[in-house]
Design a protein around this motif. Structure first.
Motif, PDB file in Angstrom:
ATOM      1  N   ARG A  84      77.067  27.823 -32.223  1.00 57.14           N
ATOM      2  CA  ARG A  84      78.204  27.008 -31.812  1.00 57.14           C
ATOM      3  C   ARG A  84      78.925  27.625 -30.616  1.00 57.14           C
ATOM      4  O   ARG A  84      79.100  28.841 -30.554  1.00 57.14           O
ATOM      5  N   SER A  86      81.947  27.747 -29.880  1.00 61.78           N
ATOM      6  CA  SER A  86      83.131  28.513 -30.299  1.00 61.78           C
ATOM      7  C   SER A  86      82.841  29.314 -31.563  1.00 61.78           C
ATOM      8  O   SER A  86      82.218  28.803 -32.496  1.00 61.78           O
ATOM      9  N   PRO A  87      83.295  30.569 -31.606  1.00 59.21           N
ATOM     10  CA  PRO A  87      83.062  31.372 -32.816  1.00 59.21           C
ATOM     11  C   PRO A  87      83.856  30.876 -34.018  1.00 59.21           C
ATOM     12  O   PRO A  87      83.632  31.338 -35.131  1.00 59.21           O
ATOM     13  N   TYR A  88      84.789  29.955 -33.785  1.00 60.71           N
ATOM     14  CA  TYR A  88      85.660  29.509 -34.874  1.00 60.71           C
ATOM     15  C   TYR A  88      85.208  28.191 -35.480  1.00 60.71           C
ATOM     16  O   TYR A  88      85.897  27.604 -36.289  1.00 60.71           O
ATOM     17  N   LYS A  89      84.055  27.687 -35.043  1.00 62.10           N
ATOM     18  CA  LYS A  89      83.525  26.441 -35.610  1.00 62.10           C
ATOM     19  C   LYS A  89      82.499  26.767 -36.698  1.00 62.10           C
ATOM     20  O   LYS A  89      81.952  27.868 -36.758  1.00 62.10           O
TER      21      LYS A  89
END
Lengths: 284, 284, 284, 284
Positions: A84, A86-89
């Protein structure tokens, strides 16, 4: 510069001339056929791959798997390790996702495909029939070389800004390692046009068929980015001569943890399966 | 930046919201049908346009015109004023080319289309059934406005680096002048991929069909740049739902004064005509 | 495909080989210097062009003209016939705008430049010192040929998806008509990056200086699309060796009728003028 | 589609809003300064990195290392594990190359930087001062996450078709793992223009400086692809406000095992070092 890239096939080393490349049709005129379970990819057959972008739960996966099988799908797909932006998805269910995917495939009687993002996880893919290298890893030569030492069939997706020649040279990394079971996949390239997520480059199909003996699939879901454009592009890919399609399907796309807007509903996938057959028959 | 362009449809002027644009399907839900001679473009019919890149001589044109007609072509194309990248290349036969084209069309019984490159020449196009605005002039607003004051049907080709929204807004220049007879044409966009002359963006077909009521043609010849990729892309465009095709054909491509390598031979055009019909029937 | 374009310089016609092109440095090693009023463009001098995107009113224009002059600007710019993507946006003041621009230039003692969009308007440009051909008309060969029959200096802007070779061949249309007073201008190309309106290609400066004897300006305003990126890119262009800059300036950008967000304020233009001089001195 | 990417910063998760991203200047207004040996990168200082594309031999490397030091270079670069498009091209000296590089750095008194292509090799980089993640691995999240668990400074190069937002989100993978020592590097993006190997996007410098507190370097060598364009682009990057440059240098470029045509000669690097200082002084 493209000319620089072209040179890597034309330079004067022994193995860098096109006629000596393992991926080249000049070296191997007849089509490569890759066997996945009891299904054959390439050589005139057609392969319909369907399934969710990501494995999210047992219920979600088994519902969709049944729909893929009923619609005449040949292989079940499902993301488990998700690269992903973004690492926060949501990063996928990982090993547990692979376990579910293999189980769902066995339950409906379909081979399964999922993406690999790290050589460290390779042992987890033992029961996976077909390993996918995603667009972002098309030039992760470390991963490609490792897959070359396996005999496991590999789908190699074109990077969203890679030339077809670079795609072939990435495949060469796998073949030169000893693994001939490589399938190429066009999934859209990055351009200035914002109406679609990427621009599906269907000229890749006839160009690759001319240059290489490897099977060529098309993934219209990631290129389109929007559900209503997927079926027209899938039909187009079929008419262009693709050896198969890779389609994202979800029965509740509004609840999907990734890429919901581009997922076909099961009934749309079913209709597409009929359309594809009709086009193939018409052109026989 | 694309977002800037998007804004021009979303800004708060009265006529710049999508629902008020003359090209928008929101404003005009039913398909526009453009009549060219006795042939109808759009609204479910299919239009096959063929002919040489450039009108070169009476013998060349009449030979090819006969082949187009015999293969089931609907409209005869032929360049007469050619916009060439270099001022030292063949620029077309001009007025004499138009005279030959009109004559050839009448002889075989087909309407004719040719490109316009200057408003100064407009009076020369009186007997031409359909006027083409080429990719390089897609944002020549002076030319577009002038064509808006005519009722002559116009094929507007997408510039090789223009977004679909810009294409629609260029069409808006013609419609807002009073001429509703506009046909859009996708012909490939410029990307980093060197294996083809341009990258044919077939997602343009479903996207434009959703956004506008105007017919959408596809020109795979200029996108491919190479003969052997034209037919697969033409079949793909048909399966994607295009309202027609524009194909370059030459009986002696090795002698052509422009774009010979991308011209189909008459027998290839004939086979393509059959394939296109078969695909249309299969998807009915 | 780029290779196709390259061929137009390498093919075997007498005038299509690089050494015979009028734009080529091989044919004309020393720098072309274009005289505009009493100002010289090219040949080691530096040209700072500033002014509003569009001439909007006498008050607006004269206020900005004064600021340009006071900051050390060499030429006053101002759009009068504006090629807008949408037919419903402000199209410029036309002939009245040219009249105002010429008057403002005389009042502050600066030559003026404005864009031409139609050959039909050419007679209106008699008192304009320098005519600009915009990016959208870079391949409007009808317009280029007409300007070739004039002696009026011409700024030819690179199309936002045109190669440098195409830019040179478009300049060749003007030179081969008999007008040697051509100045090239890089203004950003279209890419996938959305943070800027276009991607400024500063490699154009050294590449063009190598290939041609014509002066090379840079317009960072249209590339940036956002005020705060304009000055860094303008400084960069100067350090890359550009022969000048073309900068949009507005004293009330929030009220501008077009492209307000990319306009520098007069005091920013003034600071930029100092920075540019400092860089030029440092590299002497 | 860019809009999809933009959403990943604007979606409604707690950590995905810009003000919460670790890379964001909104969250951390003051410049990050990364210490490499006794040298500081970012925060107003300037970093000049030079060295060969690939470490080829002790003699080659030590000769060039001396030249870099003598010219005022701050860090010595040299490729050891080379990600090559073709598996049949020189892949670098590997561990032996790292040993030579570290030794050369100590000999001349400069910290060293080299690229990592596989997490399996991480232990080999213990004596390397600065690790580079190359363009092809910018979205190799497995590698980025692993580097997040280290404290070793990392140069993260922009992928040749990645947006600036994607670059920042890739940096976020490293920062969110606990490693704050990240330096960004623009090295050219892929476009349609063939005169340069890639198109250097210098707007990246002001855009990144606005969005993030991380230092921003520029590598003009890979963008240019040709020696004579490197210095103008390096000067431009300096004037645009870059925190440093990464330049390929070779004393015998015609014998280089990779990328010889884009390497500066030592004396050209030396002159560039002077020019860069002059520009920095002029803009102070």
């Amino acid at each position: 510069m493209q000319i620089d890239l072209m040179n890597c096939m034309c330079s004067n080393g022994t193995r860098t001339e096109p006629e000596h490349l393992l991926t080249s049709r000049m070296a191997h005129p007849s089509d490569t056929v890759v066997t996945v379970g009891s299904h054959k990819i390439g050589g005139g057959s057609f392969t319909l791959i369907g399934g969710p972008c990501a494995v999210e739960s047992e219920e979600q996966l088994f519902t969709i798997a049944r729909a893929i099988k009923d619609a005449g799908g040949d292989i079940l797909r499902g993301g488990t390790f998700k690269p992903r932006t973004s690492p926060y998805k949501f990063q996928g269910l990982g090993a547990e996702g692979i376990r579910l995917l293999v189980e769902a495939g066995r339950w409906v009687g379909l081979p399964v495909v999922t993406e690999i993002t790290s050589i460290r996880n390779l042992s987890l893919y033992e029961d996976v029939d077909l390993i996918q290298v995603g667009a972002r890893n098309m030039q992760n030569y470390d991963l490609l070389s490792e897959l070359g030492h396996s005999k496991k069939p590999v789908i190699l997706k074109r990077g969203f800004s890679n030339t077809l020649e670079e795609l072939l040279l990435s495949a060469e990394y796998i073949l030169s390692g000893g693994n001939p079971n490589v399938i190429l996949c066009e999934r859209g390239i990055r351009t200035f046009e914002p109406m679609t997520r990427n621009t599906l480059d269907l000229s890749a199909v006839p160009v690759l068929h001319e240059l290489t003996h490897l099977p060529v699939l098309v993934d219209p879901s990631h290129a389109a980015g929007t559900r209503q454009y997927v079926a027209p592009l899938a039909r187009a890919a079929t008419a262009a001569g693709a050896d198969g399609l890779m389609i994202e399907v979800h029965h509740q796309p509004e609840l999907a943890l990734s890429d919901g807007p581009q997922a076909l509903l099961p009934e749309q996938f079913s209709q597409l399966s009929l359309d594809v057959r009709a086009i193939r028959n018409a052109l026989r």
